[in-house]
Design a protein around this motif. Structure first.
Motif, PDB file in Angstrom:
ATOM      1  N   LEU A   5       0.836  -1.201   0.000  1.00  0.00           N
ATOM      2  CA  LEU A   5       0.000   0.000   0.000  1.00  0.00           C
ATOM      3  C   LEU A   5       0.872   1.252   0.000  1.00  0.00           C
ATOM      4  N   ILE A   6       1.922   1.241   0.797  1.00  0.00           N
ATOM      5  CA  ILE A   6       2.827   2.396   0.848  1.00  0.00           C
ATOM      6  C   ILE A   6       3.465   2.626  -0.519  1.00  0.00           C
ATOM      7  N   ARG A   7       3.935   1.553  -1.149  1.00  0.00           N
ATOM      8  CA  ARG A   7       4.533   1.702  -2.485  1.00  0.00           C
ATOM      9  C   ARG A   7       3.522   2.270  -3.471  1.00  0.00           C
ATOM     10  N   LYS A   8       2.285   1.793  -3.373  1.00  0.00           N
ATOM     11  CA  LYS A   8       1.242   2.267  -4.276  1.00  0.00           C
ATOM     12  C   LYS A   8       0.963   3.745  -4.062  1.00  0.00           C
ATOM     13  N   LEU A  75      -8.493  -7.034  -7.098  1.00  0.00           N
ATOM     14  CA  LEU A  75      -7.863  -6.446  -5.913  1.00  0.00           C
ATOM     15  C   LEU A  75      -6.524  -7.139  -5.711  1.00  0.00           C
ATOM     16  N   LEU A  76      -5.463  -6.357  -5.820  1.00  0.00           N
ATOM     17  CA  LEU A  76      -4.092  -6.877  -5.783  1.00  0.00           C
ATOM     18  C   LEU A  76      -3.416  -6.436  -4.488  1.00  0.00           C
ATOM     19  N   PRO A  77      -2.256  -6.995  -4.159  1.00  0.00           N
ATOM     20  CA  PRO A  77      -1.561  -6.567  -2.942  1.00  0.00           C
ATOM     21  C   PRO A  77      -1.384  -5.044  -2.907  1.00  0.00           C
ATOM     22  N   GLY A  78      -1.761  -4.457  -1.778  1.00  0.00           N
ATOM     23  CA  GLY A  78      -1.706  -3.007  -1.629  1.00  0.00           C
ATOM     24  C   GLY A  78      -3.029  -2.323  -1.889  1.00  0.00           C
ATOM     25  N   ASP A  79      -4.050  -3.075  -2.344  1.00  0.00           N
ATOM     26  CA  ASP A  79      -5.354  -2.469  -2.623  1.00  0.00           C
ATOM     27  C   ASP A  79      -6.246  -2.481  -1.390  1.00  0.00           C
ATOM     28  N   LEU A  80      -6.944  -1.371  -1.204  1.00  0.00           N
ATOM     29  CA  LEU A  80      -7.976  -1.275  -0.171  1.00  0.00           C
ATOM     30  C   LEU A  80      -9.314  -1.647  -0.797  1.00  0.00           C
ATOM     31  N   CYS A  81     -10.084  -2.441  -0.068  1.00  0.00           N
ATOM     32  CA  CYS A  81     -11.402  -2.835  -0.576  1.00  0.00           C
ATOM     33  C   CYS A  81     -12.417  -1.750  -0.220  1.00  0.00           C
ATOM     34  N   ASP A  82     -12.369  -0.634  -0.950  1.00  0.00           N
ATOM     35  CA  ASP A  82     -13.346   0.443  -0.771  1.00  0.00           C
ATOM     36  C   ASP A  82     -13.361   1.002   0.641  1.00  0.00           C
ATOM     37  N   GLN A 123      -4.600  12.831   1.357  1.00  0.00           N
ATOM     38  CA  GLN A 123      -4.635  13.157  -0.069  1.00  0.00           C
ATOM     39  C   GLN A 123      -4.315  11.928  -0.913  1.00  0.00           C
ATOM     40  N   ALA A 124      -3.342  11.144  -0.477  1.00  0.00           N
ATOM     41  CA  ALA A 124      -2.958   9.949  -1.223  1.00  0.00           C
ATOM     42  C   ALA A 124      -4.072   8.906  -1.213  1.00  0.00           C
ATOM     43  N   LEU A 125      -4.788   8.769  -0.103  1.00  0.00           N
ATOM     44  CA  LEU A 125      -5.902   7.814  -0.037  1.00  0.00           C
ATOM     45  C   LEU A 125      -7.055   8.268  -0.934  1.00  0.00           C
ATOM     46  N   THR A 126      -7.264   9.579  -1.028  1.00  0.00           N
ATOM     47  CA  THR A 126      -8.271  10.090  -1.960  1.00  0.00           C
ATOM     48  C   THR A 126      -7.868   9.753  -3.387  1.00  0.00           C
ATOM     49  N   TRP A 127      -6.572   9.934  -3.698  1.00  0.00           N
ATOM     50  CA  TRP A 127      -6.059   9.553  -5.015  1.00  0.00           C
ATOM     51  C   TRP A 127      -6.327   8.076  -5.286  1.00  0.00           C
ATOM     52  N   GLU A 128      -6.108   7.228  -4.290  1.00  0.00           N
ATOM     53  CA  GLU A 128      -6.307   5.779  -4.451  1.00  0.00           C
ATOM     54  C   GLU A 128      -7.750   5.475  -4.835  1.00  0.00           C
ATOM     55  N   LEU A 155      -6.491  -5.669 -20.583  1.00  0.00           N
ATOM     56  CA  LEU A 155      -6.505  -6.170 -19.213  1.00  0.00           C
ATOM     57  C   LEU A 155      -5.120  -6.619 -18.768  1.00  0.00           C
ATOM     58  N   LEU A 156      -4.405  -7.324 -19.632  1.00  0.00           N
ATOM     59  CA  LEU A 156      -3.065  -7.804 -19.279  1.00  0.00           C
ATOM     60  C   LEU A 156      -2.094  -6.642 -19.068  1.00  0.00           C
ATOM     61  N   CYS A 157      -2.190  -5.615 -19.906  1.00  0.00           N
ATOM     62  CA  CYS A 157      -1.342  -4.424 -19.713  1.00  0.00           C
ATOM     63  C   CYS A 157      -1.627  -3.784 -18.363  1.00  0.00           C
ATOM     64  N   GLU A 158      -2.906  -3.628 -18.045  1.00  0.00           N
ATOM     65  CA  GLU A 158      -3.272  -2.984 -16.780  1.00  0.00           C
ATOM     66  C   GLU A 158      -2.754  -3.766 -15.580  1.00  0.00           C
ATOM     67  N   LEU A 159      -2.982  -5.058 -15.560  1.00  0.00           N
ATOM     68  CA  LEU A 159      -2.557  -5.860 -14.415  1.00  0.00           C
ATOM     69  C   LEU A 159      -1.040  -5.810 -14.251  1.00  0.00           C
ATOM     70  N   TYR A 160      -0.320  -5.882 -15.364  1.00  0.00           N
ATOM     71  CA  TYR A 160       1.136  -5.813 -15.284  1.00  0.00           C
ATOM     72  C   TYR A 160       1.573  -4.468 -14.687  1.00  0.00           C
ATOM     73  N   LEU A 161       1.020  -3.372 -15.156  1.00  0.00           N
ATOM     74  CA  LEU A 161       1.448  -2.055 -14.679  1.00  0.00           C
ATOM     75  C   LEU A 161       1.054  -1.826 -13.224  1.00  0.00           C
ATOM     76  N   ARG A 162      -0.085  -2.348 -12.814  1.00  0.00           N
ATOM     77  CA  ARG A 162      -0.483  -2.221 -11.403  1.00  0.00           C
ATOM     78  C   ARG A 162       0.458  -3.012 -10.504  1.00  0.00           C
ATOM     79  N   LEU A 163       0.848  -4.188 -10.935  1.00  0.00           N
ATOM     80  CA  LEU A 163       1.803  -4.982 -10.157  1.00  0.00           C
ATOM     81  C   LEU A 163       3.184  -4.339 -10.169  1.00  0.00           C
TER      82      LEU A 163
END
Length: 247
Positions: A5-8, A75-82, A123-128, A155-163
């Motif tokens: 989450l911090i890295r994100k 929902l990947l590592p570092g993601d908040l569930c809403d 501010q960062a959590l609002t961005w998230e 979809l594959l591009c997005e998942l790769y970039l999020r990871l």
């Protein structure tokens, strides 16, 4: 505990040592381990506290009365569930695991304390949350306008970039623990069509897929082929370059 989450969040704003410490403490209050393909929370349940994915993959989904399912978010590592969900009276969707998942349960009160006492973190959590909404919009365009080839490649591009944004890639390679049925439930295709489209992507020399491991062989070429613009992920915000000691 809150490393991903911090890295994100630091893709948006350089957090202070105190911000990082506060997030880490919040993530340590209570953790749970959940088996693969089990529900974390179901539609109609009373909204829980805020769940933070520490390890593993989960998804948001809706199921029709006849059993058809639509996956509406990963929902990947570092993601908040809403982190706004607890203000609702009941869940309007379900959240289930795709792999074994370790999550932290963070109380709404803790979230309020984090946002009240740490301006840059707030501010960062609002961005998230805004990025999560932007991803949802892009998924709507994906299903509504793109071809099967474009849907899957996008979809594959997005998942790769999020990871990649949280340090979970190795060069052009990342984990992809999804079945073809789960991909089908995500991009509105049949399993047969997903299989055929994967073969097209392989045949074009754009991807390699071995078990649970995806390699994007030519990321730039794939992005062009599927009209992928990463701007909706907002990973290049100027705030990421701020010094931690800035006010």
């Amino acid at each position: 505990m809150a490393e991903f989450l911090i890295r994100k969040l630091e893709n948006f704003s350089r957090l202070s040592a105190e911000d990082r410490r506060a997030l880490d403490q919040a993530a340590r209050q209570r953790t749970r381990q959940i088996r693969p393909r089990d529900d974390i929370v179901r539609e109609g349940d009373l909204p829980p506290g805020v769940n933070l994915i520490l390890d593993g993959w989960a998804c948001r989904y809706k199921t029709l009365e006849d059993g058809r399912r639509q996956i509406i978010a990963y929902l990947l590592p570092g993601d908040l569930c809403d982190h706004g969900v607890p203000i609702l009276r009941e869940m309007d969707h379900s959240i289930g695991t795709l792999t074994a998942v370790t999550l932290a349960e963070i109380t709404p009160e803790t979230i309020r304390q984090l946002t009240a006492g740490h301006a840059r973190l707030s501010q960062a959590l609002t961005w998230e949350s805004l990025v999560a909404a932007a991803i949802q919009r892009e998924w709507t365009v994906n299903i509504g306008q793109r071809t099967a080839f474009e849907r899957l490649g996008h979809l594959l591009c997005e998942l790769y970039l999020r990871l990649h944004a949280v340090g979970l890639t190795q060069g052009p390679t990342c984990e992809l623990p999804l079945t073809q049925a789960e991909i089908a439930d995500t991009i509105g295709l049949s399993v047969v069509h997903v299989n055929r489209t994967l073969q097209e992507l392989r045949g074009a020399g754009l991807i390699a897929l071995r078990g649970r491991e995806l390699t994007l062989l030519r990321l730039d070429a794939l992005q062009r082929a599927v009209q992928f613009n990463p701007n909706y992920l907002h990973l290049d915000h100027e705030g990421r370059h701020l010094d931690a000691n800035e006010t």
